[in-house]
Design a protein around this motif. Structure first.
Motif, PDB file in Angstrom:
ATOM      1  N   THR A  70      -1.038   7.033  -1.334  1.00 43.89           N
ATOM      2  CA  THR A  70       0.355   6.769  -1.680  1.00 43.89           C
ATOM      3  C   THR A  70       1.269   7.216  -0.551  1.00 43.89           C
ATOM      4  O   THR A  70       0.913   8.104   0.225  1.00 43.89           O
ATOM      5  CB  THR A  70       0.754   7.503  -2.978  1.00 43.89           C
ATOM      6  OG1 THR A  70       2.136   7.222  -3.274  1.00 43.89           O
ATOM      7  CG2 THR A  70       0.603   9.011  -2.833  1.00 43.89           C
ATOM      8  N   LYS A  71       2.439   6.597  -0.505  1.00 42.88           N
ATOM      9  CA  LYS A  71       3.467   7.009   0.454  1.00 42.88           C
ATOM     10  C   LYS A  71       4.598   7.764  -0.237  1.00 42.88           C
ATOM     11  O   LYS A  71       5.560   8.171   0.421  1.00 42.88           O
ATOM     12  CB  LYS A  71       4.018   5.781   1.180  1.00 42.88           C
ATOM     13  CG  LYS A  71       2.980   5.084   2.064  1.00 42.88           C
ATOM     14  CD  LYS A  71       3.587   3.893   2.800  1.00 42.88           C
ATOM     15  CE  LYS A  71       2.545   3.211   3.689  1.00 42.88           C
ATOM     16  NZ  LYS A  71       3.105   2.035   4.407  1.00 42.88           N
ATOM     17  N   GLU A  73       6.672  10.598  -1.367  1.00 48.95           N
ATOM     18  CA  GLU A  73       6.728  11.945  -0.809  1.00 48.95           C
ATOM     19  C   GLU A  73       6.600  13.033  -1.875  1.00 48.95           C
ATOM     20  O   GLU A  73       6.021  14.089  -1.618  1.00 48.95           O
ATOM     21  CB  GLU A  73       8.030  12.129  -0.018  1.00 48.95           C
ATOM     22  CG  GLU A  73       8.021  11.444   1.336  1.00 48.95           C
ATOM     23  CD  GLU A  73       6.843  11.884   2.192  1.00 48.95           C
ATOM     24  OE1 GLU A  73       6.569  13.112   2.260  1.00 48.95           O
ATOM     25  OE2 GLU A  73       6.170  11.020   2.783  1.00 48.95           O
ATOM     26  N   ARG A  76       2.893  13.214  -2.727  1.00 44.55           N
ATOM     27  CA  ARG A  76       2.151  13.756  -1.587  1.00 44.55           C
ATOM     28  C   ARG A  76       2.411  15.258  -1.409  1.00 44.55           C
ATOM     29  O   ARG A  76       1.500  16.030  -1.105  1.00 44.55           O
ATOM     30  CB  ARG A  76       2.548  13.008  -0.307  1.00 44.55           C
ATOM     31  CG  ARG A  76       1.963  11.603  -0.212  1.00 44.55           C
ATOM     32  CD  ARG A  76       2.565  10.825   0.967  1.00 44.55           C
ATOM     33  NE  ARG A  76       2.341  11.504   2.230  1.00 44.55           N
ATOM     34  CZ  ARG A  76       1.252  11.374   2.988  1.00 44.55           C
ATOM     35  NH1 ARG A  76       0.265  10.568   2.588  1.00 44.55           N
ATOM     36  NH2 ARG A  76       1.138  12.011   4.131  1.00 44.55           N
TER      37      ARG A  76
END
Length: 210
Positions: A70-71, A73, A76
């Protein structure tokens, strides 16, 4: 940083202080200072250190999987924090076993130290409560974006619920004070993360698994 995540970071900071105390204890044990004691191989202290090390390792694995899938934020950042915290705690628990001269594996089934010797395993790689199966991990690896985020948050919520159960057991049964404090710190931090993940799931139109 949003308010919800800032609140979680404050809880994580408290867990770091617990970890610092654990390191101090390890040094004291290594120096053979007065008043130190060594738990037995069948003790709750040793059993918790062994089982939670295995439990933590899967959380680290799942977190690194989703970080690359996943991107987003926020996800992450959460995954990175869980991976770092649990990898550090795992290192401390394995270090204690070394200092105590105790084996890192046992012939007894997982959770025996909690009086759960006859507990059936979920199978497919899920050795203890809350652990994901190998099939679920393979599915997480196959997803990306929002579907990967949702599955990770669901799996990690269940993982934390199992971890809280185990940590509560150590807080009640373990005899080494610093390990009891570490266990209680895990309870507090993981409950906070469960609440955080419930909100993140809601934002994605999902909810924790029943």
């Amino acid at each position: 940083m949003n308010r919800r995540y800032a609140g979680w970071v404050a809880g994580a900071a408290a867990a770091v202080l617990v970890a610092a105390g654990a390191v101090t204890y390890a040094v004291a044990e290594d120096s053979g200072g007065p008043g130190t004691r060594t738990p037995g191989a069948e003790s709750a202290d040793a059993g918790f250190a062994r089982d939670m090390s295995v439990h933590h390792q899967q959380a680290v694995e799942m977190s690194y999987i989703v970080r690359d899938r996943t991107k987003n934020e926020e996800v992450r950042r959460l995954a990175y924090d869980i991976a770092q915290t649990q990898a550090n705690q795992r290192g401390m628990m394995l270090g204690w076993l070394d200092l105590w001269g105790l084996p890192k594996v046992s012939a007894d089934p997982p959770m025996t130290w909690m009086g759960m010797r006859g507990m059936p395993s979920a199978g497919d790689g899920a050795l203890m409560p809350g652990m994901a199966t190998d099939t679920e991990l393979d599915r997480l690896r196959s997803l990306s974006g929002k579907p990967a985020e949702i599955l990770y948050l669901q799996l990690m919520t269940a993982h934390h619920q199992g971890g809280v159960h185990m940590a509560e057991g150590c807080a009640a049964k373990c005899t080494v004070d610093v390990e009891k404090r570490l266990a209680q710190g895990m309870v507090d931090a993981q409950r906070s993360e469960i609440e955080l993940m419930a909100g993140m799931l809601k934002e994605r139109g999902a909810r924790p698994r029943p």
